[in-house]
Write a protein that holds these residues in place. Sequence first.
Motif, PDB file in Angstrom:
ATOM      1  N   ALA A  17       0.801  -1.214   0.000  1.00  0.00           N
ATOM      2  CA  ALA A  17       0.000   0.000   0.000  1.00  0.00           C
ATOM      3  C   ALA A  17       0.834   1.264   0.000  1.00  0.00           C
ATOM      4  O   ALA A  17       0.465   2.274   0.565  1.00  0.00           O
ATOM      5  N   VAL A  99      -9.844   1.337  -0.472  1.00  0.00           N
ATOM      6  CA  VAL A  99      -9.152   1.137   0.799  1.00  0.00           C
ATOM      7  C   VAL A  99     -10.016   0.350   1.779  1.00  0.00           C
ATOM      8  O   VAL A  99      -9.500  -0.439   2.585  1.00  0.00           O
ATOM      9  N   THR A 193      -4.628   0.088  -3.929  1.00  0.00           N
ATOM     10  CA  THR A 193      -4.517   1.109  -2.887  1.00  0.00           C
ATOM     11  C   THR A 193      -3.207   1.866  -3.017  1.00  0.00           C
ATOM     12  O   THR A 193      -3.157   3.090  -2.848  1.00  0.00           O
ATOM     13  N   GLY A 202      -2.447   4.514   2.557  1.00  0.00           N
ATOM     14  CA  GLY A 202      -3.497   3.541   2.284  1.00  0.00           C
ATOM     15  C   GLY A 202      -3.421   2.342   3.200  1.00  0.00           C
ATOM     16  O   GLY A 202      -4.447   1.836   3.671  1.00  0.00           O
TER      17      GLY A 202
END
Length: 321
Positions: A17, A99, A193, A202
């Motif tokens: 992320a 997310v 993300t 994220g």
Amino acid sequence: MTIPSAAIPSTPAVAPATGQGNTSAPTGTPRGRRSLGPVGLVLAGGISVQFGGALAVTLMPRAGALGVVTLRLLVAAIVLLVVCRPRLRGHSRADWTTVVVFGLAMAGMNGLFYQSVARIPLGTAVTLEVLGPLALSVLASRRAVNFLWAGLALAGVVLLGGGGFDSLDPLGVAFALGAGVMWAAYIVFSARTGRRFPQADGLALAMGVAALVFLPLGIAESGTKLLEPTTLALGAAVAVLSSVLPYTLELLALRRLPASTFAILMSLEPAIAAAAGFLILSQALTLTESAAIALVIAASMGAVRTQVGRGRAKTLPGQSA
């Protein structure tokens, strides 16, 4: 849980992320020397994750599987949110949907995995779980050779179960396979993300979502046991070992390590898990079980190499992917 071990894409890998693509190391340094440090970081992250999982198993009699997951996610979310301080405004509905789904996948992956290790050995659970990323890799590739790796993994699974999984808790096996499915979803939405949120924002937000999802479940199962000082301390240790520390180490490694090398190293997770289970939980493996884990690791590594070769074949000399 960490970055996928078998679902390496032909494009640059994405750290958890973060959106940090990384397929090259700094120039001007001998290849062996420039990879030594990042390789150590990845291996340290893998050891941290699996020994954190072994510690979690010892905590389950105190807090239950759902309680352990709750403590792990909650502490990790607090640490990441404080460190990253993600911006809450300025994101689109699609950003938040991504997310949230990433957080749900993370919650499902952790919840199912911990339910599994409460019933079957740690090394076996990780071996079955890694089939999720491996299946994603096979399905995402159009090369026939990947079905060879899938067959090799299937042979390992059959060998692991002795032909019928009679020696394993069927529910534990089902939970491990379910965790593998959620791991595949985690891979997909981790990458999405990472493209939508800067740095580790994220990941921090998704961890918060996962913690909020599990909080009612942990309270329902364990109640005030979660507030006992010893339980809190062990839960915090699990969170640091299984989430905060490995995510940080992997993020640092991915900035200097080729994605293919990273994915191959991650394929060793079942072996590390088996070692952690033996050293901490006294979960010894038979020769047959060790051979089965070796087959799954070989299949995972083979799938990674195939995907990397496919990516290089698409890149003409003098061009960048």
